[in-house]
Enzyme design. Structure first.
Site, PDB file in Angstrom:
ATOM      1  N   ALA A  60       0.815  -1.223   0.000  1.00  0.00           N
ATOM      2  CA  ALA A  60       0.000   0.000   0.000  1.00  0.00           C
ATOM      3  C   ALA A  60       0.845   1.268   0.000  1.00  0.00           C
ATOM      4  O   ALA A  60       0.413   2.296   0.518  1.00  0.00           O
ATOM      5  CB  ALA A  60      -0.970  -0.001   1.195  1.00  0.00           C
ATOM      6  N   SER A  88       0.774  -5.831  -6.256  1.00  0.00           N
ATOM      7  CA  SER A  88      -0.032  -4.799  -5.619  1.00  0.00           C
ATOM      8  C   SER A  88       0.587  -3.418  -5.860  1.00  0.00           C
ATOM      9  O   SER A  88       0.774  -3.022  -7.008  1.00  0.00           O
ATOM     10  CB  SER A  88      -0.173  -5.115  -4.120  1.00  0.00           C
ATOM     11  OG  SER A  88      -1.154  -4.293  -3.520  1.00  0.00           O
ATOM     12  N   ASP A 121     -10.772 -10.046  -5.750  1.00  0.00           N
ATOM     13  CA  ASP A 121      -9.847  -9.104  -5.117  1.00  0.00           C
ATOM     14  C   ASP A 121     -10.618  -7.826  -4.783  1.00  0.00           C
ATOM     15  O   ASP A 121     -11.078  -7.116  -5.681  1.00  0.00           O
ATOM     16  CB  ASP A 121      -8.682  -8.799  -6.066  1.00  0.00           C
ATOM     17  CG  ASP A 121      -7.586  -7.971  -5.416  1.00  0.00           C
ATOM     18  OD1 ASP A 121      -7.871  -7.233  -4.461  1.00  0.00           O
ATOM     19  OD2 ASP A 121      -6.432  -8.063  -5.886  1.00  0.00           O
ATOM     20  N   HIS A 154      -6.974 -10.845  -3.004  1.00  0.00           N
ATOM     21  CA  HIS A 154      -5.725 -10.091  -3.142  1.00  0.00           C
ATOM     22  C   HIS A 154      -4.531 -10.868  -2.594  1.00  0.00           C
ATOM     23  O   HIS A 154      -3.422 -10.759  -3.123  1.00  0.00           O
ATOM     24  CB  HIS A 154      -5.859  -8.755  -2.401  1.00  0.00           C
ATOM     25  CG  HIS A 154      -4.816  -7.748  -2.758  1.00  0.00           C
ATOM     26  ND1 HIS A 154      -4.747  -7.155  -4.003  1.00  0.00           N
ATOM     27  CD2 HIS A 154      -3.779  -7.218  -2.043  1.00  0.00           C
ATOM     28  CE1 HIS A 154      -3.724  -6.303  -4.038  1.00  0.00           C
ATOM     29  NE2 HIS A 154      -3.120  -6.336  -2.867  1.00  0.00           N
TER      30      HIS A 154
END
Length: 408
Positions: free
Chosen positions: A143, A213, A317, A349
């Protein structure tokens, strides 16, 4: 070995100088007829502990800074608790991977590639070093906030078992850095691997780039930026690596159009204010959205330089919807790039990157990666066909519980 990258030379002299230095080392050897050996691991375990302690202090201080941005809210507290429970359930597998990471002679930790605090990478080397091996440069997710090179240790362990070198690149996270710092770090790490991997037994002609990601987004930005630099060679910008050195790009569960994801992330707990801080403001969202950039007709020549691209995504996801990969592939194809989408029905995910590899046995994503990397190498393909099933690291009931409470 000095991991700093010289940005004052173009790519050809850099590669040539590296080869000359390597030849000088070989001539100075007491046994000139012996096969070249990998650089030895210079860091002792005590130094590794010291380095880990320093990074723990850094991460802790950054976490407190981050909390000042986020505040303490119900949504973040519940996600933090869920993350702790999730990690606890998968701990049997994490402990086995951690033991390999810290004690295996096949892992070279924290190789320096630049002059910033997080400019380090880990190398996962196959046990068999009889000939140059294909290489995967892996940029981990997190993230844009909690990414760390060790998150790629499970992938590194399993690909190294198939005679593939993995280089997991670390990079500055927010708030230590913003998106332009992350892309710069990733590009510098890619440059280091392209120019030095032969010293570790890698084949510089078989290098693949992969991100997961947020790491998929960062690595895609780095790849596209490099292609644009090369297409604008008349500006005289020096380059230390070329997109032509990357045989293929693999994007796993990534997001490539930030304009479409701002509200989605906000609703998932990555609030708009902090996300825009990471991305350097709303005006920068387009600049760091590869899907948007490739639609600019002025960079079509740059797009034509991109290697074959394969995007993988699970249809369940909820962290980054699979449509993010679908629309990027469609935009790439319209722009003339070679791009393929592989969807996994019902996968979340973390299924593709954590639960499935920890489960062991057959794994479609893993098999796909190995098949592409070993394509054309009949000996490697024959070994793959005889390879034993991957070992289960976590009992099935723990994997199912972890899937239910995963905050991702």
């Amino acid at each position: 070995m000095n991991g700093d990258v010289d940005t004052n030379n173009n790519i050809k002299p850099l590669i040539s100088n590296g080869a000359k230095n390597h030849q000088r080392r070989r001539r100075a050897s007491a046994k000139p007829s012996a096969a070249p050996t990998r650089p030895c691991q210079t860091q002792s375990f005590s130094r590794d502990i010291g380095h880990a302690a320093a990074e723990t202090y850094l991460v802790t201080s950054l976490s407190f800074t981050l909390l000042r941005y986020l505040g303490v809210g119900y949504r973040w507290i519940t996600r933090l608790v869920a993350l702790g429970c999730y990690a606890l359930l998968l701990m049997p597998g994490f402990l086995q991977v951690a033991f390999y990471y810290f004690f295996s002679s096949q892992v070279q930790r924290s190789v320096v590639y630049g002059d910033q605090p997080r400019n380090r990478l880990d190398l996962y080397l196959p046990a068999n070093s009889d000939e140059p091996k294909p290489v995967v440069i892996f940029v981990t997710g997190g993230a844009w906030i909690i990414g760390y090179k060790a998150w790629g240790s499970l992938l590194g362990l399993q690909l190294a078992e198939r005679d593939i070198i993995v280089a997991c690149v670390d990079y500055r996270n927010f708030p230590q850095g913003t998106i332009s710092d992350m892309v710069k770090d990733a590009s510098q790490g890619i440059s280091f691997v392209c120019n030095h991997i032969a010293e570790y037994g890698g084949d510089p002609n078989r290098i693949y780039l992969m991100g997961q990601s947020a790491g998929a987004h960062i690595s895609a930005c780095a790849l596209l930026d490099q292609a644009i630099k090369e297409s604008e060679s008349e500006k005289g910008e020096s380059i230390t690596w070329s997109v032509s050195q990357i045989k293929a790009y693999f994007g796993l569960s990534g997001g490539y159009n930030l304009l479409n994801l701002v509200e989605h992330f906000h609703n998932r707990g990555l609030y708009r204010s902090i996300f825009l801080s990471i991305m350097e403001g709303e005006k920068s969202l387009q600049q760091f959205s590869p899907e948007v950039k490739i639609q600019d007709s002025s960079i079509r020549e740059a797009v034509s330089r991109l290697p074959p691209i394969t995007l993988f995504h699970g249809t369940s996801d909820y962290s980054i919807p699979s449509d993010a990969s679908k629309t990027f592939v469609e935009a790439l194809q319209r722009a003339g790039a070679q791009a393929t989408l592989v969807l996994y029905e019902g996968k979340t995910h973390t299924d593709l990157f954590l639960q499935d590899p920890l489960r062991g046995g057959k794994d479609e994503l893993f098999d796909h990666l190995v098949a592409v990397i070993h394509a054309g190498d009949n000996e490697a393909l024959a070994k793959d066909a005889k390879a034993p099933p991957r070992r289960r690291l976590v009992p099935e009931f723990l994997l199912k519980l972890a899937r239910k409470i995963s905050p991702f």
